[in-house]
Write an enzyme that holds these catalytic residues in place. Structure first.
Site, short mmCIF file in Angstrom:
data_model
loop_
_atom_site.label_atom_id
_atom_site.label_comp_id
_atom_site.label_asym_id
_atom_site.label_seq_id
_atom_site.Cartn_x
_atom_site.Cartn_y
_atom_site.Cartn_z
N ASP A 107 -9.46 -5.39 -5.04
CA ASP A 107 -8.95 -4.41 -4.08
C ASP A 107 -9.84 -3.18 -4.08
OD1 ASP A 107 -7.43 -2.50 -2.64
OD2 ASP A 107 -5.57 -3.50 -3.21
N HIS A 126 -7.37 -5.81 -0.62
CA HIS A 126 -6.17 -5.11 -0.18
C HIS A 126 -5.39 -5.94 0.86
CE1 HIS A 126 -3.98 -1.41 -0.61
NE2 HIS A 126 -4.00 -1.13 0.68
N SER A 183 0.84 -1.20 0.00
CA SER A 183 0.00 0.00 0.00
C SER A 183 0.88 1.25 0.00
CB SER A 183 -0.96 -0.04 1.19
OG SER A 183 -1.95 0.95 1.09
#
Length: 272
Positions: free
Chosen positions: A223, A252, A95
């Protein structure tokens, strides 16, 4: 718990397990090094040295009021690598951590880095601009900031199932989901907002084009936090020599739900 000190005197917590070729894990926005509990034993048991740290404002690290810009966070990563004198490093960034890895390479070069894995990374550039017409309007990002500033626990709780894409059959216990939300809430509210805004506006396109080290890009097709058409696929387009792997049922939180597949893919990158 060991600490190292950054250029501005901030003390950051780190952990160091195993021996061998080093892997540095760079955590997600709002999460700490605890997120890697399914990666560290896997690699340490296979003869790798696993190094993790909590970025400023997160986990057990100091909570200064400044230094949340992308350049400073990348420099914090550099300070860790230099503090431990790590070389031939595999950098694994999830991320926002992926953005910090990309900026580290842009600012500090590839001398100490052997390879990179971008995992559900918020790359290459989210913000809508004249030269990024497919981006997200800043007003939408600020609306999100307003929602988690109003009720941060509710904001995370509302997105917990989507984070792990449980609607696609990913088996994640309520206890594990609760643990992840508590880990997110351990980050300082100030840091949560500051890093979000930096993550949204950071442009990594030139840095990605310039990278020459072997690179793995892994993203979940489901995601909801970093939509694959805005992030993973665009990153792969900028890096035609990278290996791109898209997990059809992953969200995610693929470092949990698809841990076996992810660990195997990172191991393949290292051995390759």
């Amino acid at each position: 718990m060991p600490y190292f000190e950054t250029a501005d005197g901030t003390r950051l917590s780190y952990e160091d397990y195993g021996a061998g070729a080093p892997i540095v894990f760079v955590s997600s926005w709002a999460l700490s090094s605890d997120m890697w509990e399914y990666q560290v034993p896997f690699f340490a048991e296979r003869g790798y040295r696993c190094v993790l740290f909590d970025r400023r404002g997160h986990g057990r690290s100091d909570r200064p009021s400044t230094g949340y810009d992308t350049d400073t966070r990348a420099d914090d990563l550099a300070a860790l690598i230099e503090h431990l004198d790590l070389r031939e490093v595999t950098l694994v960034g999830h991320s926002a951590g992926g953005g910090e890895v990309a900026r580290y390479l842009a600012r500090h070069g590839e001398d100490r880095v052997a390879r990179v894995a971008f995992v559900a990374a918020v790359l290459p550039f989210l913000k809508l601009t004249d030269d990024n017409p497919g981006g997200v309007p800043e007003a939408l990002s600020e609306a999100t900031v307003a929602r988690f500033q109003k009720d941060r626990p509710k904001w995370f709780a509302d997105r917990a199932q989507g984070f792990f894409a449980t609607h696609l059959g990913n088996d994640v216990s309520p206890a594990l989901i609760d643990l992840t939300m508590r880990q997110c809430l351990e980050a300082s509210p100030w840091a949560t907002t500051a890093v979000w805004r930096e993550m949204f506006s950071a442009d990594h396109r030139d840095a990605l084009r310039a990278m020459t080290v072997p690179t793995l890009i892994v993203h979940g097709a489901a995601d909801q936090s970093a939509r694959v058409e805005l992030t993973g696929r665009r990153t792969a387009e900028l890096m035609p020599n990278a290996v791109y792997k898209e997990y059809p049922t992953a969200g995610h939180g693929l470092y949990v739900t698809h841990r076996d597949q992810l660990n195997a893919d990172i191991l393949e990158l290292i051995k390759g």
